[in-house]
Design a protein around this motif. Structure first.
Motif, PDB file in Angstrom:
ATOM      1  N   GLN A 287       0.844  -1.196   0.000  1.00  0.00           N
ATOM      2  CA  GLN A 287       0.000   0.000   0.000  1.00  0.00           C
ATOM      3  C   GLN A 287       0.877   1.244   0.000  1.00  0.00           C
ATOM      4  O   GLN A 287       1.742   1.411   0.846  1.00  0.00           O
ATOM      5  CB  GLN A 287      -0.901   0.014   1.239  1.00  0.00           C
ATOM      6  N   VAL A 288       0.642   2.126  -0.941  1.00  0.00           N
ATOM      7  CA  VAL A 288       1.416   3.358  -1.054  1.00  0.00           C
ATOM      8  C   VAL A 288       0.927   4.350  -0.008  1.00  0.00           C
ATOM      9  O   VAL A 288      -0.278   4.569   0.152  1.00  0.00           O
ATOM     10  CB  VAL A 288       1.282   3.949  -2.457  1.00  0.00           C
ATOM     11  N   GLN A 289       1.878   4.940   0.692  1.00  0.00           N
ATOM     12  CA  GLN A 289       1.531   5.902   1.728  1.00  0.00           C
ATOM     13  C   GLN A 289       2.574   7.003   1.772  1.00  0.00           C
ATOM     14  O   GLN A 289       3.773   6.744   1.684  1.00  0.00           O
ATOM     15  CB  GLN A 289       1.456   5.205   3.094  1.00  0.00           C
TER      16      GLN A 289
ATOM     17  N   SER B 154       6.240   5.281   1.299  1.00  0.00           N
ATOM     18  CA  SER B 154       6.433   3.841   1.448  1.00  0.00           C
ATOM     19  C   SER B 154       5.482   3.089   0.537  1.00  0.00           C
ATOM     20  O   SER B 154       4.484   3.639   0.069  1.00  0.00           O
ATOM     21  CB  SER B 154       6.204   3.414   2.902  1.00  0.00           C
ATOM     22  N   GLY B 155       5.835   1.843   0.247  1.00  0.00           N
ATOM     23  CA  GLY B 155       4.936   0.977  -0.500  1.00  0.00           C
ATOM     24  C   GLY B 155       5.277   0.781  -1.961  1.00  0.00           C
ATOM     25  O   GLY B 155       4.623  -0.027  -2.635  1.00  0.00           O
ATOM     26  N   HIS B 156       6.271   1.481  -2.461  1.00  0.00           N
ATOM     27  CA  HIS B 156       6.643   1.315  -3.866  1.00  0.00           C
ATOM     28  C   HIS B 156       8.003   1.960  -4.104  1.00  0.00           C
ATOM     29  O   HIS B 156       8.575   2.543  -3.188  1.00  0.00           O
ATOM     30  CB  HIS B 156       5.589   1.969  -4.764  1.00  0.00           C
TER      31      HIS B 156
ATOM     32  N   SER C  26       3.273   1.269 -12.085  1.00  0.00           N
ATOM     33  CA  SER C  26       2.797  -0.106 -12.001  1.00  0.00           C
ATOM     34  C   SER C  26       1.993  -0.332 -13.270  1.00  0.00           C
ATOM     35  O   SER C  26       0.787  -0.124 -13.291  1.00  0.00           O
ATOM     36  CB  SER C  26       1.960  -0.325 -10.743  1.00  0.00           C
TER      37      SER C  26
ATOM     38  N   TYR D 119       1.359   6.452 -11.773  1.00  0.00           N
ATOM     39  CA  TYR D 119       0.445   6.859 -10.714  1.00  0.00           C
ATOM     40  C   TYR D 119       1.063   8.006  -9.931  1.00  0.00           C
ATOM     41  O   TYR D 119       2.269   8.081  -9.759  1.00  0.00           O
ATOM     42  CB  TYR D 119       0.163   5.692  -9.755  1.00  0.00           C
TER      43      TYR D 119
ATOM     44  N   ALA E 176       0.918   9.633  -6.195  1.00  0.00           N
ATOM     45  CA  ALA E 176       0.471   9.495  -4.806  1.00  0.00           C
ATOM     46  C   ALA E 176       0.576  10.853  -4.120  1.00  0.00           C
ATOM     47  O   ALA E 176       1.495  11.631  -4.402  1.00  0.00           O
ATOM     48  CB  ALA E 176       1.328   8.465  -4.090  1.00  0.00           C
TER      49      ALA E 176
END
Length: 116
Positions: free
Chosen positions: A1-3, A25-27, A99, A103, A105
């Motif tokens: 999960q991207v945060q 975080s998350g990617h 991905s 994207y 975020a």
């Protein structure tokens, strides 16, 4: 999960300084940056930085703000000096990841208020 988690906003007098941080975080993140939105206005770019360290600034902050990042920590910083009342806004962290497609975020936003 991207945060994206931002910190460092607050109230400061004109001429003062603040440092914003954004931990992602998350990617794996490529371009990272900061945008801001004042009441009743659109969200505008403040500064961006590539994974390789190339930076881009809005004309209004050149010479006063410095963006940097720590790739090992997936964290981007915004050092803001010589703050002006017109810098007052909610500041949002942005991070680009891929991905299959691109994207963007966004962080939750942190308030920066500069008093005259």
């Amino acid at each position: 999960q991207v945060q994206l988690v931002e910190s460092g906003g607050g109230l400061v007098q004109a001429g003062g300084s603040l440092r914003l941080s954004c931990a992602a975080s998350g990617h794996i993140f490529y371009d990272m940056g900061w945008y801001r939105q004042a009441p009743g206005k659109q969200r505008d770019l403040v500064a961006t930085i590539t994974r390789g360290g190339r930076t881009n600034y809005a004309d209004s902050v050149k010479g006063r703000f410095t963006i940097s990042r720590d790739n090992a920590k997936d964290t981007v910083y915004l050092q803001m000096n010589f703050l002006k009342p017109e810098d007052t806004a909610v500041y949002y962290c942005n991070a680009v990841y891929y991905s299959i497609q691109r994207y963007d975020a966004w962080g939750q936003g942190t308030q920066v208020t500069v008093s005259s």
